[in-house]
Design a protein around this motif. Structure first.
Motif, PDB file in Angstrom:
ATOM      1  N   VAL A 209      30.697  59.340  62.174  1.00 20.26           N
ATOM      2  CA  VAL A 209      31.091  60.577  62.843  1.00 20.26           C
ATOM      3  C   VAL A 209      31.021  61.754  61.884  1.00 20.26           C
ATOM      4  CG1 VAL A 209      32.921  61.716  64.089  1.00 20.26           C
ATOM      5  CG2 VAL A 209      32.608  59.276  64.330  1.00 20.26           C
ATOM      6  N   LEU A 210      31.594  61.583  60.706  1.00 18.08           N
ATOM      7  CA  LEU A 210      31.829  62.742  59.851  1.00 18.08           C
ATOM      8  C   LEU A 210      30.647  63.092  58.966  1.00 18.08           C
ATOM      9  CD1 LEU A 210      35.473  61.842  59.002  1.00 18.08           C
ATOM     10  CD2 LEU A 210      34.690  63.680  60.455  1.00 18.08           C
TER      11      LEU A 210
ATOM     12  N   ALA B 293      38.224  74.871  68.800  1.00 20.91           N
ATOM     13  CA  ALA B 293      37.959  75.533  67.525  1.00 20.91           C
ATOM     14  C   ALA B 293      38.691  74.836  66.386  1.00 20.91           C
ATOM     15  CB  ALA B 293      38.370  76.995  67.605  1.00 20.91           C
TER      16      ALA B 293
ATOM     17  N   VAL C 126      35.843  64.414  69.842  1.00 19.52           N
ATOM     18  CA  VAL C 126      36.597  65.607  70.231  1.00 19.52           C
ATOM     19  C   VAL C 126      37.383  65.336  71.505  1.00 19.52           C
ATOM     20  CG1 VAL C 126      36.421  68.030  70.835  1.00 19.52           C
ATOM     21  CG2 VAL C 126      34.864  67.065  69.176  1.00 19.52           C
TER      22      VAL C 126
ATOM     23  N   ALA D  29      37.871  68.651  61.652  1.00 23.73           N
ATOM     24  CA  ALA D  29      36.799  67.695  61.386  1.00 23.73           C
ATOM     25  C   ALA D  29      36.057  68.084  60.124  1.00 23.73           C
ATOM     26  CB  ALA D  29      35.848  67.638  62.570  1.00 23.73           C
ATOM     27  N   GLY D  30      35.879  69.394  59.918  1.00 27.28           N
ATOM     28  CA  GLY D  30      35.210  69.852  58.708  1.00 27.28           C
ATOM     29  C   GLY D  30      35.968  69.425  57.464  1.00 27.28           C
TER      30      GLY D  30
ATOM     31  N   GLU E 157      38.329  70.548  77.169  1.00 29.97           N
ATOM     32  CA  GLU E 157      38.111  69.328  76.397  1.00 29.97           C
ATOM     33  C   GLU E 157      38.151  68.109  77.309  1.00 29.97           C
ATOM     34  OE1 GLU E 157      39.941  68.968  72.481  1.00 29.97           O
ATOM     35  OE2 GLU E 157      40.925  70.834  73.020  1.00 29.97           O
TER      36      GLU E 157
ATOM     37  N   CYS F 135      26.354  66.565  69.172  1.00 35.37           N
ATOM     38  CA  CYS F 135      25.791  65.789  68.057  1.00 35.37           C
ATOM     39  C   CYS F 135      24.563  66.457  67.457  1.00 35.37           C
ATOM     40  CB  CYS F 135      25.490  64.368  68.496  1.00 35.37           C
ATOM     41  SG  CYS F 135      26.897  63.586  69.253  1.00 35.37           S
TER      42      CYS F 135
ATOM     43  N   SER G 115      35.657  65.781  56.982  1.00 39.95           N
ATOM     44  CA  SER G 115      34.320  65.464  56.514  1.00 39.95           C
ATOM     45  C   SER G 115      34.187  65.748  55.017  1.00 39.95           C
ATOM     46  CB  SER G 115      33.327  66.290  57.324  1.00 39.95           C
ATOM     47  OG  SER G 115      32.054  66.188  56.799  1.00 39.95           O
ATOM     48  N   LEU G 116      34.802  66.858  54.578  1.00 39.78           N
ATOM     49  CA  LEU G 116      34.820  67.165  53.144  1.00 39.78           C
ATOM     50  C   LEU G 116      35.486  66.036  52.361  1.00 39.78           C
ATOM     51  CD1 LEU G 116      35.865  70.882  52.595  1.00 39.78           C
ATOM     52  CD2 LEU G 116      33.885  69.722  51.694  1.00 39.78           C
TER      53      LEU G 116
ATOM     54  N   HIS H 161      33.924  67.153  79.084  1.00 36.42           N
ATOM     55  CA  HIS H 161      32.510  67.097  78.745  1.00 36.42           C
ATOM     56  C   HIS H 161      32.064  65.655  78.559  1.00 36.42           C
ATOM     57  CE1 HIS H 161      34.737  67.753  74.943  1.00 36.42           C
ATOM     58  NE2 HIS H 161      34.123  66.654  74.649  1.00 36.42           N
TER      59      HIS H 161
ATOM     60  N   LEU I  57      33.489  79.469  67.074  1.00 34.33           N
ATOM     61  CA  LEU I  57      34.391  79.314  68.222  1.00 34.33           C
ATOM     62  C   LEU I  57      35.590  80.241  68.076  1.00 34.33           C
ATOM     63  CD1 LEU I  57      34.367  75.468  68.781  1.00 34.33           C
ATOM     64  CD2 LEU I  57      33.413  77.211  70.255  1.00 34.33           C
ATOM     65  N   LEU I  58      36.144  80.302  66.848  1.00 36.96           N
ATOM     66  CA  LEU I  58      37.291  81.184  66.608  1.00 36.96           C
ATOM     67  C   LEU I  58      36.912  82.625  66.908  1.00 36.96           C
ATOM     68  CD1 LEU I  58      38.903  79.954  63.275  1.00 36.96           C
ATOM     69  CD2 LEU I  58      39.823  79.804  65.568  1.00 36.96           C
TER      70      LEU I  58
ATOM     71  N   PHE J 102      30.603  71.455  60.767  1.00 32.61           N
ATOM     72  CA  PHE J 102      31.879  71.531  61.493  1.00 32.61           C
ATOM     73  C   PHE J 102      32.532  72.893  61.276  1.00 32.61           C
ATOM     74  CE2 PHE J 102      31.822  66.818  60.930  1.00 32.61           C
ATOM     75  CZ  PHE J 102      31.878  66.484  62.263  1.00 32.61           C
ATOM     76  N   ILE J 103      32.535  73.341  60.005  1.00 31.12           N
ATOM     77  CA  ILE J 103      33.266  74.561  59.691  1.00 31.12           C
ATOM     78  C   ILE J 103      32.604  75.780  60.330  1.00 31.12           C
ATOM     79  CG2 ILE J 103      33.945  76.083  57.800  1.00 31.12           C
ATOM     80  CD1 ILE J 103      34.386  73.524  56.142  1.00 31.12           C
TER      81      ILE J 103
ATOM     82  N   GLY K  31      33.272  75.722  64.028  1.00 32.40           N
ATOM     83  CA  GLY K  31      34.675  76.104  64.227  1.00 32.40           C
ATOM     84  C   GLY K  31      34.849  77.601  64.088  1.00 32.40           C
TER      85      GLY K  31
ATOM     86  N   LEU L  31      30.184  62.456  68.534  1.00 33.25           N
ATOM     87  CA  LEU L  31      31.138  63.559  68.448  1.00 33.25           C
ATOM     88  C   LEU L  31      31.881  63.809  69.749  1.00 33.25           C
ATOM     89  CD1 LEU L  31      29.336  66.263  66.363  1.00 33.25           C
ATOM     90  CD2 LEU L  31      31.341  64.970  65.777  1.00 33.25           C
TER      91      LEU L  31
ATOM     92  N   SER M 105      39.913  71.805  66.322  1.00 32.51           N
ATOM     93  CA  SER M 105      39.426  70.440  66.119  1.00 32.51           C
ATOM     94  C   SER M 105      38.227  70.440  65.190  1.00 32.51           C
ATOM     95  CB  SER M 105      38.999  69.812  67.435  1.00 32.51           C
ATOM     96  OG  SER M 105      40.024  69.909  68.362  1.00 32.51           O
ATOM     97  N   MET M 106      37.343  71.429  65.388  1.00 36.60           N
ATOM     98  CA  MET M 106      36.147  71.499  64.552  1.00 36.60           C
ATOM     99  C   MET M 106      36.514  71.758  63.099  1.00 36.60           C
ATOM    100  SD  MET M 106      33.408  70.872  65.907  1.00 36.60           S
ATOM    101  CE  MET M 106      33.724  69.847  67.294  1.00 36.60           C
ATOM    102  N   MET M 107      37.476  72.674  62.892  1.00 33.11           N
ATOM    103  CA  MET M 107      37.915  72.971  61.532  1.00 33.11           C
ATOM    104  C   MET M 107      38.493  71.721  60.871  1.00 33.11           C
ATOM    105  SD  MET M 107      37.267  75.874  60.574  1.00 33.11           S
ATOM    106  CE  MET M 107      36.978  77.569  60.915  1.00 33.11           C
TER     107      MET M 107
ATOM    108  N   PRO N 211      30.018  68.817  56.204  1.00 32.50           N
ATOM    109  CA  PRO N 211      31.236  69.576  56.502  1.00 32.50           C
ATOM    110  C   PRO N 211      30.933  71.002  56.950  1.00 32.50           C
ATOM    111  CG  PRO N 211      31.447  68.471  54.404  1.00 32.50           C
ATOM    112  CD  PRO N 211      30.034  68.298  54.821  1.00 32.50           C
TER     113      PRO N 211
END
Lengths: 225, 196
Positions: free
Chosen positions: B20-21, B172, B31, B178-179, A214, A34, B182-183, A217, A195-196, A188-189, A192, B27, B174-176, A185
């Protein structure tokens, strides 16, 4: 005491460096997401959040570890949370005194350090089982790893979203900022994408993936029931 | 729309500033518990309920603390309150609805460390909501959390059937996702006539 001394391994450099990269709390363990996403819209905010987290993490883990033989098993989670909340209140007032501007920017997220699963998770998984010195060293490593991750995110987001780093203009004025990067956004991106990238590098190096475990945590098992 | 009105507070927490978003609260379960739609839905029910109970009590506690000038104890009392209301929910469910308790059982302890719950209590304090506004805010936040986590679970169920490159596995992607979600939710900005 008997249980804990049996498993004790000597203090090595590994204890410190594990948190930095190999078990990085954000990129590998996916803990404390968060604040990671919420405050990383600039490097300065990320740094402040990181330092505040290091302070709470080290102090609370030190206290938990020092008291580990006195805390009854049934109420340990509650005790940990109260210890953490005390230190967070301290940090909250310190930041308010040092820089009101920063305090307003970070907003409620300083107080939300209490529920950062990284801190409770380390207290439960590490500090409650290990010696004082080892807990402090490990907590410091974890905290640095957490800060590193925050700054990595904050750097990318501030650079792309505002064309600046720490307030200094990096790109020329012709650069059109990607405003979305400092908006939610973008958080998050960017995470992500990191991580990739990390997955890709890891796969090329060792042929297997870091298992971002996953669901495990934040699951602090065995709350008093 | 008046930003103080109940309907705006609900809409704002539900869609415009989705917990959340847009505010990045809660979060970890978002996730962690969004692999299946059923469990996601149950989780959001439990969370909403705890949010409702703790926000109601937090309002009362804040009144007491303010009247004695004890604001520095706020954080500690809120977190103790949340831990105990999770326990309360657990006991009530066990007694009255064992079936639901079995479905939610493992998630209940998780809720204690869900920052969305503490977030609701802290935000309603800093925004100085009155009692009804606090209750509406907590319900809106719960609904927003539920919406986000169920949407995410639906997307992830679909992903299981598709052929993905190795490196996008686990968090990875999941984050994309979520992005992108969120958009999409940014499109709700301006709903109700007021800017966020």
């Amino acid at each position: 005491m008997t249980q804990t001394t049996k498993k004790e391994t000597p203090l090595t450099l590994d204890v410190f460096t594990a948190g930095l990269w190999k078990e990085n709390p954000v990129f590998v363990m996916m803990l404390g997401l968060c604040p990671v996403l919420a405050v990383t819209n600039s490097v300065l905010n990320s740094l402040a959040m990181g330092i505040a987290s290091i302070f709470v993490l080290v102090c609370s883990n030190a206290l938990v570890s020092a008291l580990r033989n006195f805390i009854p098993k049934q109420v340990r989670i509650t005790t940990y949370i109260i210890i953490i909340a005390t230190f967070v209140t301290l940090v909250d007032y310190i930041i308010q005194a040092v820089s009101l501007d920063l305090y307003n920017k970070l907003g409620a997220f300083i107080q939300l350090i209490v529920v950062n699963c990284l801190i409770l998770g380390r207290a439960e998984a590490y500090a409650s089982k290990n010696s004082f010195t080892k807990s402090v060293v490990s907590a410091f490593g974890m905290g640095l790893g957490f800060t590193l991750a925050l700054v990595m995110l904050g750097g990318v987001r501030e650079l792309l979203g505002a064309g600046q780093l720490l307030g200094y203009q990096i790109f020329s004025t012709n650069f059109e900022p990607w405003v979305v990067m400092i908006l939610p956004p973008g958080g998050f991106i960017v995470l992500g994408s990191w991580l990739l990238l990390i997955n890709y590098l890891e796969q090329r190096k060792t042929g297997k993936l870091i298992s971002q475990d996953e669901a495990s945590h934040c699951a602090v098992q065995g709350t008093p029931s | 729309m008046n930003p103080e009105s109940l309907s705006y507070i609900f809409l704002s927490a539900f869609l415009i500033n989705n917990f959340v978003l847009a505010m990045f609260l809660g979060l970890c379960p978002f996730v962690g518990v969004s692999a299946k739609r059923d469990t996601a839905f149950n989780m959001s029910l439990a969370t909403t309920f705890v949010m409702f109970v703790s926000s109601t009590c937090a309002y009362g506690i804040n009144q007491v603390l303010t009247s004695f000038d004890l604001e520095f104890l706020r954080l500690i009392s809120y977190i103790a309150l949340i831990a105990s209301s999770v326990q309360l929910v657990e006991m009530v469910l066990k007694k009255f609805s064992p079936a639901l308790f079995r479905a939610l059982g493992i998630f209940l302890p998780l809720i204690t460390t869900n920052c969305a719950i503490l977030g609701v209590a802290l935000f309603q304090t800093s925004r100085e909501y009155d009692f009804f506004q606090s209750v509406t805010f907590s319900l809106g936040a719960g609904a927003g959390f539920g919406l986000a986590i169920v949407l995410m679970a639906g997307l992830r169920e679909k992903l299981e059937l598709s052929n993905l490159p190795n490196i996008t596995q686990a968090a990875a992607l999941s984050m994309m996702l979520a992005g992108i979600l969120s958009l999409t939710f940014m499109g709700f900005a301006g709903l109700g006539g007021a800017t966020a």
